[in-house]
Design a protein around this motif. Structure first.
Motif, PDB file in Angstrom:
ATOM      1  N   UNK A 126      28.363  18.390  20.562  1.00 49.92           N
ATOM      2  CA  UNK A 126      27.803  17.345  19.717  1.00 49.92           C
ATOM      3  C   UNK A 126      26.696  16.559  20.384  1.00 49.92           C
ATOM      4  N   UNK A 127      25.914  17.251  21.243  1.00 52.37           N
ATOM      5  CA  UNK A 127      24.863  16.572  22.005  1.00 52.37           C
ATOM      6  C   UNK A 127      23.863  15.862  21.094  1.00 52.37           C
ATOM      7  N   UNK A 128      23.530  16.493  19.970  1.00 50.46           N
ATOM      8  CA  UNK A 128      22.523  15.929  19.087  1.00 50.46           C
ATOM      9  C   UNK A 128      22.942  14.565  18.541  1.00 50.46           C
ATOM     10  N   UNK A 129      24.265  14.343  18.442  1.00 50.64           N
ATOM     11  CA  UNK A 129      24.739  13.086  17.876  1.00 50.64           C
ATOM     12  C   UNK A 129      24.988  12.014  18.941  1.00 50.64           C
ATOM     13  N   UNK A 130      24.891  12.401  20.222  1.00 48.99           N
ATOM     14  CA  UNK A 130      25.175  11.444  21.293  1.00 48.99           C
ATOM     15  C   UNK A 130      23.914  10.662  21.627  1.00 48.99           C
ATOM     16  N   UNK A 131      23.959   9.360  21.406  1.00 48.35           N
ATOM     17  CA  UNK A 131      22.803   8.515  21.624  1.00 48.35           C
ATOM     18  C   UNK A 131      22.599   8.273  23.121  1.00 48.35           C
ATOM     19  N   UNK A 132      21.353   8.435  23.559  1.00 47.09           N
ATOM     20  CA  UNK A 132      21.003   8.107  24.931  1.00 47.09           C
ATOM     21  C   UNK A 132      21.398   9.136  25.962  1.00 47.09           C
ATOM     22  N   UNK A 133      21.978  10.264  25.581  1.00 44.42           N
ATOM     23  CA  UNK A 133      22.373  11.286  26.543  1.00 44.42           C
ATOM     24  C   UNK A 133      21.165  12.155  26.877  1.00 44.42           C
TER      25      UNK A 133
ATOM     26  N   UNK B 251      21.933  25.152  20.449  1.00 45.36           N
ATOM     27  CA  UNK B 251      21.122  26.336  20.205  1.00 45.36           C
ATOM     28  C   UNK B 251      19.875  26.379  21.085  1.00 45.36           C
ATOM     29  N   UNK B 252      19.731  25.404  21.966  1.00 42.18           N
ATOM     30  CA  UNK B 252      18.522  25.316  22.783  1.00 42.18           C
ATOM     31  C   UNK B 252      18.752  25.949  24.146  1.00 42.18           C
TER      32      UNK B 252
ATOM     33  N   UNK C 274      29.229  29.447  32.891  1.00 38.92           N
ATOM     34  CA  UNK C 274      28.264  28.337  32.866  1.00 38.92           C
ATOM     35  C   UNK C 274      28.004  27.852  31.452  1.00 38.92           C
ATOM     36  N   UNK C 275      27.879  28.769  30.499  1.00 38.12           N
ATOM     37  CA  UNK C 275      27.598  28.327  29.131  1.00 38.12           C
ATOM     38  C   UNK C 275      28.821  27.685  28.485  1.00 38.12           C
ATOM     39  N   UNK C 276      30.023  28.111  28.889  1.00 38.97           N
ATOM     40  CA  UNK C 276      31.230  27.454  28.383  1.00 38.97           C
ATOM     41  C   UNK C 276      31.303  26.017  28.906  1.00 38.97           C
TER      42      UNK C 276
END
Length: 645
Positions: free
Chosen positions: A210-217, A594-595, A200-202
């Protein structure tokens, strides 16, 4: 902006004037004996006091009852206190319906039952501006309720959600949710699952790289369900026929939990044990056991294997039973339209059921349909080719974009052998086979459709090719065996054996795992079948003559029955056989970067306050009851009104 989940309840305020009017109509008098008529003026005062506005000045009971009514109406409006007010939220809830959600927890409820309770709280927490969509996911995703603000529709869809016996495809569910959320404002994604997914974590790291850099996700929030982990699963069931009309049955079981378990395993058919000896198995944590039964009679069509725990816990029942349809052990039927006696002997040496076909049979619509494979080694005039599997030696089928364009001869010098080129080494038909040293004098020069797979080339042209079109598969060997030395080489019988095995694997199987399509090949004369599922749901299916029938997807373990007239019956066995689903230990954390985005209970944004209003109303009601039954207005006059109430 409304801070009431049910503001329509304010319409009950029309009861307030009704209550006041009732007090206007109420005239309560006391009987008294007057010693003199000088006190008659009290009667006039009494009439004055009972005029409407005079009575309301000092009637504590009326004030208490009005307060009680207002508190009850306010509680019906369901006021709430919001930590974060977002007008018009769009909430996407993904409900896990995979097999592991059928795990029974310590309180007797399944994980799906607990998930429904949690989602019910989310539905109840919706404000009148919110809209919610409910989707279920297992091996595929399905919308249970589209976006709506109507809570009854959402609750009805939730009540109809059931556990399937499929595996889990979390990635597909999240992709659908994000595709929906991308078109909306103020969207939230809730995933309600046990998280019993080995990687699941994979999956999360790959999907949200790169979630932090994805706008609107939108970052999903996971609600993890369940605590149970003990389980023994049947992970494989194999049946091999023997020469004496019996078979061997082999099963593999594994304890996927962390606790020891003991139990018995039984092999039966139609409720009758096929072996009198009950096999007792003892599992330590993560143990794997193999069990073998020999000389099992094959006269019956269906086998059932059951495991029952006698000591320790087994919290998932779905993987405690396995099914097998012996129809898959029927011999491979091959129709031979051969003029070459050597080829006939090669096929007769194989473990197949063969039947000779006359050229005239190809002119009949039903002549060659019921064979699993048809082998032809010469050109047949006016031949029809119904859907099926074919091997053509030195001949070709009648197909669009397929034709013979003369002979293929050596480019170097006339009379020399053909120069053998590339061989498709990774194809199963060429396993343990090397055809690069073949000596071939002449072959057909073929014009082939673009989807053709070339297995062997000579002079830069394919001479052995595999072609699949629609519901038919053709293996074309484009040269005469007598124009080569292939019959003298060991590679020839190996190739024939490999080809037969490959075609047998393409035959629709009567044993499947959940999530696979239920595909069945029927005799040409059948146009209507009765289809009975393990859930006892039965329906009638109309089919086109001569076509394979797809009856849907296998969502539940058990036997699927297909019946048709006259006397046609097929049983398709479906099993779970998934180590991932049988490993029911729930996840503890789900990470995006990391969340940790997992929790056990929903953090509701709207904290309802109606219960506080009800408690205050209860206190007022008790006070009103006390005042009414004391019946001492003088006491309240002294204590309350004289102090300036």
């Amino acid at each position: 902006m409304s801070y009431f989940l049910n503001p329509a309840a304010w319409w009950w305020l029309w009861l307030v004037p009704i209550l006041i009017i009732l007090y206007f109509l109420k005239l309560k008098r006391e009987e008294r004996i007057f010693p003199t008529t000088m006190l008659w003026h009290r009667t006039i005062e009494d009439l004055r006091v009972n005029t409407p506005f005079q009575r309301l000045k000092n009637n504590l009971l009326l004030f208490l009852q009005l307060l009680l009514l207002l508190l009850l109406i306010a509680s019906l409006t369901r006021p709430f206190w919001s930590e974060e007010w977002i007008p018009g939220k769009h909430i996407i809830v993904l409900l896990d319906q995979s097999a592991s959600m059928g795990t029974q927890e310590a309180d007797g409820q399944t994980r799906l039952d607990k998930a429904k309770v949690l989602i019910g709280k989310i539905i109840g927490d919706l404000s009148e501006q919110d809209r919610m969509m409910l989707a279920g996911f297992h091996s595929r995703v399905q919308i249970l309720a589209p976006f709506t603000e109507m809570k009854p529709l959402l609750k009805e869809a939730l009540s109809k959600a059931t556990v399937t016996h499929n595996t889990t495809n979390l990635e597909e569910a999240l992709k659908l949710a994000h595709a929906m959320a991308a078109k909306l404002s103020s969207a939230k994604i809730y995933v309600v699952t046990d998280g019993a997914i080995s990687n699941i974590n994979e999956v999360m790291q790959a999907l949200y790289a790169g979630f932090e850099q994805k706008q609107g996700m939108v970052q999903p929030e996971f609600f993890l369900i369940g605590t149970a982990s003990s389980n023994v699963a049947i992970l494989n069931l194999q049946v091999k026929p023997r020469f004496d009309q019996t078979c061997q049955v082999f099963a593999r079981l594994q304890n996927t939990g962390n606790d020891p378990v003991k139990g018995i395993i039984e092999l039966s058919c139609a409720g009758k044990l096929l072996s009198e000896e009950n096999k007792l198995l003892e599992f330590n944590p993560k143990d794997v056991h193999g069990v073998l039964w020999d000389h099992i009679p094959m006269q019956e069509s269906r086998l059932e294997l059951r495991f029952q725990a006698t000591q320790g816990q087994d919290c998932l029942e779905t993987d405690n039973i396995a099914y097998y349809s012996l129809g898959s052990l029927e011999k491979f039927q091959v129709g031979l339209a051969l003029q070459n006696p050597f080829l006939l002997k090669v096929f007769q040496a194989q473990d197949i059921e063969i039947c000779k076909i006359a050229d005239t049979d190809f002119a009949k619509p039903q002549g060659i349909f019921n064979y699993d494979l048809v082998v032809v080694d010469h050109t047949i005039e006016n031949a029809t080719q119904p859907p099926g599997n074919y091997i053509f030696f030195n001949s070709i089928p009648t197909l669009p974009k397929l034709e013979k364009a003369g002979d293929l001869v050596s480019k170097a010098r006339a009379g020399q052998k053909l120069l053998i080129g590339d061989q498709h080494d990774v194809h199963p038909m060429l396993r343990f086979v090397d055809l690069r040293k073949l000596n071939i004098a002449k072959a057909m020069k073929l014009t082939l459709p673009p989807e053709t797979i070339s297995l062997l080339e000579a002079e830069d042209q394919p001479i052995i090719a595999l072609l699949t079109q629609s519901e038919s598969t053709y293996l074309i060997i484009g040269f005469d065996l007598w124009q080569s030395d292939w019959p003298l080489q060991l590679s020839f019988p190996i190739f024939i054996s490999n080809a037969l095995e490959w075609f047998q694997q393409q035959r629709p199987s009567y044993n499947k795992t959940t999530g696979q399509p239920l595909k069945l090949q029927l005799p040409r004369e059948i146009t209507k079948v009765q289809f009975l599922q393990p859930t006892n749901m039965e329906n009638e299916v109309l089919i086109e003559p001569g076509q394979d029938i797809v009856l849907g997807t296998a969502d539940f373990v058990g036997f699927y029955e297909v019946k048709a007239q006259p006397n046609f019956t097929r049983s398709i066995a479906v099993n779970l056989f998934s180590l991932e689903e049988s490993t029911i230990t729930p996840a503890q954390e789900v990470h995006i970067g990391k969340s940790n985005v997992a929790q056990n209970t929903p953090k509701l944004m709207n904290q309802e306050l109606w219960s506080l209003f009800v408690l205050v109303a209860l206190a007022v009601m008790l006070l009103e009851w006390y005042v009414y039954h004391r019946g001492s207005l003088k006491f309240w006059d002294k204590i309350v009104f004289k102090k300036g109430f």
